[in-house]
Design a protein around this motif. Sequence first.
Motif, short mmCIF file in Angstrom:
data_model
loop_
_atom_site.label_atom_id
_atom_site.label_comp_id
_atom_site.label_asym_id
_atom_site.label_seq_id
_atom_site.Cartn_x
_atom_site.Cartn_y
_atom_site.Cartn_z
N ILE A 120 0.87 -1.18 0.00
CA ILE A 120 0.00 0.00 0.00
C ILE A 120 0.90 1.22 0.00
N THR A 121 0.89 1.97 -1.10
CA THR A 121 1.74 3.17 -1.21
C THR A 121 1.00 4.33 -0.56
N ALA A 122 1.36 4.64 0.67
CA ALA A 122 0.65 5.67 1.43
C ALA A 122 1.51 6.07 2.63
N ASP A 123 1.07 7.12 3.33
CA ASP A 123 1.75 7.61 4.52
C ASP A 123 1.19 6.89 5.75
N PHE A 124 2.06 6.34 6.57
CA PHE A 124 1.58 5.61 7.75
C PHE A 124 0.96 6.53 8.80
N GLY A 125 1.08 7.84 8.61
CA GLY A 125 0.45 8.79 9.52
C GLY A 125 -0.98 9.11 9.18
N ASP A 126 -1.52 8.49 8.13
CA ASP A 126 -2.91 8.69 7.71
C ASP A 126 -3.81 7.83 8.58
#
Length: 205
Positions: free
Chosen positions: A151-157
């Motif tokens: 999952i290409t995303a920010d872990f702070g989301d």
Amino acid sequence: ASGLGAGPAVALGPGSVGASKRWTYYPQAARLLIERGLDVWVVGGPGEKGLAQEIITATGGKAHDLTGSDLRNGILAMAAAGVAGADAAGGRARRRGVLGEPAVHLLVTGGAGYIGSVVAELALKAGHDVTVIDNLQGGKRAAVPKGCCLITADFGDSELLDRVLFSARVHAVIHLPAEAAIATSVTDPARYFVNNVSKGLTLLE
């Protein structure tokens, strides 16, 4: 790696910045994590041994010292409180049964990085299902082992984390992303606090 508990665990790696004592938030961070019910393991090389003792003292002896070997072996030794154990002499890993049978679903944040990709690969080889979250700013898509769900995303989301953790039935999280360049940490400490501390707390919540 012997004696690891079955509860949620956090590896705290001060590195050379921590060892130089330019920043002193490591003992405070360790206390906060322990108050939230997490086991804290300080990992790193021989240079972090002194700071590890300060952290252990600051937490009333509740933090654990895994310093003395290289950082990679330290991370592998405590990953997911026992998914993999490391042989400090040869860097070999073996399956541990702490998380139970059958295979579990692991979320590896920062799984496209150097350490994260190794942990993800070991977990796959041990028979576990692995989901990786990484924004690919420092990691590489090619480093993510085949068989992982990326999952290409920010872990702070936080909204994304809620969807992934609950809809995907994740059993455990191995949290590894971090800003690591020492020079930039001195010129832009706020960025490091947001990425290395604040977003990490978002994940815990």
